[in-house]
Write an enzyme that holds these catalytic residues in place. Structure first.
Site, PDB file in Angstrom:
ATOM      1  CG  HIS A 316      -5.137  -0.438  11.144  1.00  0.00           C
ATOM      2  ND1 HIS A 316      -3.847   0.038  11.153  1.00  0.00           N
ATOM      3  CD2 HIS A 316      -5.196  -1.338  10.129  1.00  0.00           C
ATOM      4  CE1 HIS A 316      -3.148  -0.578  10.197  1.00  0.00           C
ATOM      5  NE2 HIS A 316      -3.950  -1.406   9.567  1.00  0.00           N
ATOM      6  CG  ASP A 339      -1.021  -5.324   9.291  1.00  0.00           C
ATOM      7  OD1 ASP A 339      -2.134  -5.630   9.759  1.00  0.00           O
ATOM      8  OD2 ASP A 339      -0.843  -4.309   8.576  1.00  0.00           O
ATOM      9  CG  ASP A 393      -7.040 -13.938  -3.858  1.00  0.00           C
ATOM     10  OD1 ASP A 393      -6.236 -12.998  -3.837  1.00  0.00           O
ATOM     11  OD2 ASP A 393      -8.173 -13.868  -4.386  1.00  0.00           O
ATOM     12  CG  ASP A 413      -6.337  -4.022   6.612  1.00  0.00           C
ATOM     13  OD1 ASP A 413      -6.074  -2.997   5.954  1.00  0.00           O
ATOM     14  OD2 ASP A 413      -5.627  -4.429   7.554  1.00  0.00           O
TER      15      ASP A 413
END
Length: 544
Positions: A316, A339, A393, A413
């Site tokens: 990340h 996340d 999406d 990501d």
């Protein structure tokens, strides 16, 4: 048989065909969906299930010719077997995946068995219709196939909109099996009760009852089976498991034990009146020492490791920090990242004013907000007032959004491609849509797999009018892959007009795993292997 009773019986047989067709399509869709979840690459799994199913239906139709001398009894036996195999198919496939690892073979075997039984239905039902009333074969076939196709429509719509969201995969399949068994029994034990003799009728009643009892027992034990399978898969107790439309989200392990004095906290928004002190990131050695006594927090998406608390920061940090070292980083678009871990790194930059997160699965940000361990690992990023989340999406959002807003950094990501699956996020069309959202001087960061796939991504960026520079994600951490997945091992940083210069922004604490010198040296070593010319890019019509 009188005309009135014949018409009623014929109508009920067509109704049975309708119900059985709906059940058959539900089984097929259950296998397609679960195969995609468990094996990945849903395009391949869909192709395998559909092709094997149609082939097996042909075999079942041929085999049914030997059963037409007693069509009602044979139909009841076929439906009982179909109810048993179809109803238990989800638990059987899940168990094979968890304990044997031979889920591809199990998928093919179950598909073949169910397909053969579905294929045997039509010849037997056609024989029953002709027994009720002799008529031209074409007219009887038209009525039977009409009932079959309408039933398939109802089953196909019921699966995603009713069964899956309300009951889940396992319970939905078990309920479908019970309906299937009752429909088959009704045809024989009521409409054609004169065909089987007393002994055969008793055996059919017993068999139907045994199937229903087996399905009920499986429903009662499904929770225990699921818990045992998860324990076998993840090697320990689960913190949390959430079933979403896109697969199962599982958290294992415990929260990272960081010293509160060095814990990572999101940076405050820039205030022109005051100059906030940059938050200090814990050093890599401190992080590993603090976490040594506790199992790392692991996040699994559809059975695949997506993040590990011990070293997820390597990936990340590589995705975020070089991209936010451009001319400006006030507006950031994060595609994926539900996340909150990439978002945490974005919010460490004091210059960031707004972050728009576009993620397809709303269950993942909800989990990142509510689970204390994942929320702590993400620095409670979703609680930051600068963050706005859109559930969509990413490709569809880029295509449909008006595009008035431009961003100083766009971060993808998103998962790695698997053959034809997930390739839409690595196609040149996707990169072109993302590039159109860049402000002047803006940067786009995308992950890439190791090996030849890296240069396919580079070719896609070039086809979208971008110049890119690749660099590897820093080396492996103590327990997990650098990207939380063995597929993503590099990042490409892209921009309009010229290749971006690798740097780190001064408005954020130094990353734990990156330095400018390391970035430059690693990028130079990787670029030295750049093929001339680049391979063809991946596109939506020709995924690579």
């Amino acid at each position: 048989m009188c005309a009135r009773r014949a018409r009623l019986t014929r109508l009920l047989v067509l109704l049975a065909a309708f119900v059985c067709a709906a059940c058959g399509l539900v089984y097929e869709l259950e296998l397609v969906a679960l195969g995609g979840y468990l094996l990945g690459d849903p395009v391949t799994q869909t192709s395998v299930v559909l092709s094997v199913m149609v082939f097996a239906m042909g075999l079942g139709s041929l085999a049914a010719k030997r059963l037409t001398h007693r069509p009602a009894t044979s139909f009841a036996l076929v439906e009982c077997a179909l109810a048993l195999f179809g109803g238990l198919s989800v638990l059987a496939l899940y168990s094979c995946w968890a304990w044997l690892g031979r889920d591809q073979l199990a998928l093919v075997v179950l598909t073949c068995l169910i397909g053969m039984l579905i294929g045997a239905e039509i010849p037997l039902l056609m024989t029953l219709l002709q027994r009720i009333r002799r008529e031209e074969a074409g007219r009887a076939a038209a009525d039977l196939f009409a009932a079959d196709y309408v039933g398939a429509l109802v089953g196909g719509l019921a699966f995603p909109f009713v069964l899956l969201p309300l009951l889940g995969q396992a319970a939905g399949a078990l309920l479908t099996g019970a309906v299937n068994a009752l429909a088959g029994a009704a045809v024989v034990l009521w409409l054609f009760r004169e065909e089987p003799g007393p002994r055969s009728k008793g055996l059919l009643w017993t068999g139907c009852g045994a199937v229903l009892a087996a399905l009920a027992l499986a429903a009662a034990c499904s929770g225990a089976i699921e818990r045992a399978a998860r324990h076998a898969l993840y090697g320990g107790p689960l913190r949390q498991a959430v079933q979403s439309r896109y697969g199962e989200l599982v958290l294992t392990g415990g929260p990272p034990r960081l010293d509160p004095a060095t814990a990572l906290t999101p940076a405050a928004p820039r205030n022109p009146q005051t100059a906030p002190t940059a938050p200090t990131a814990p050093t890599e050695q401190a992080t590993q020492t603090a976490q040594a006594g506790a199992p790392p927090l692991r996040l699994y998406l559809a059975g695949r490791l997506a993040a590990c608390g011990q070293d997820e920061y390597r990936y990340h940090e590589a995705l975020v920090h070089p991209a936010l070292a451009g001319a400006g980083d006030g507006r950031v678009l994060l595609l994926g990242g539900g996340d909150g871990l990439a978002l945490r790194e974005v919010l460490r930059h004091r210059g960031v004013r707004t972050v728009l997160v576009v993620t397809a699965d709303p269950a993942l940000p909800a989990l990142a907000r509510t689970d204390p361990a994942l929320a702590a690992l993400s620095g409670h990023a979703f609680a930051d007032p600068r963050v706005r989340v859109v559930t969509a999406d990413p490709l569809a959002w880029l295509r449909q959004d008006g595009g008035a807003t431009r961003f100083d950094a766009v971060l993808a990501d998103l998962p790695a491609p698997e053959r034809a699956a997930r390739s839409e996020y690595h196609a040149s069309e996707f990169y072109q849509l993302a590039a159109a959202r860049l402000a002047p001087g803006g940067r786009l960061a995308v992950p890439a797999p190791a090996g030849p796939g890296l240069w396919t991504v580079a070719a896609g960026l070039r086809a979208a009018g971008l110049w890119s520079v690749p660099f590897p994600v820093p080396g492996r951490g103590p327990a997990c892959d650098p990207a939380g997945s063995g597929d993503l091992a590099a990042v490409l940083l892209a921009a309009h007009e010229q290749r971006p210069v690798l740097a780190l922004a001064p408005d954020a604490p130094p990353p734990r795993s990156l330095t400018v010198g390391q970035l430059t040296a690693a990028a130079a070593a990787l670029t030295a292997d750049r093929p001339r010319p680049l391979p063809p890019p991946s596109t939506l019509l020709h995924p690579r």
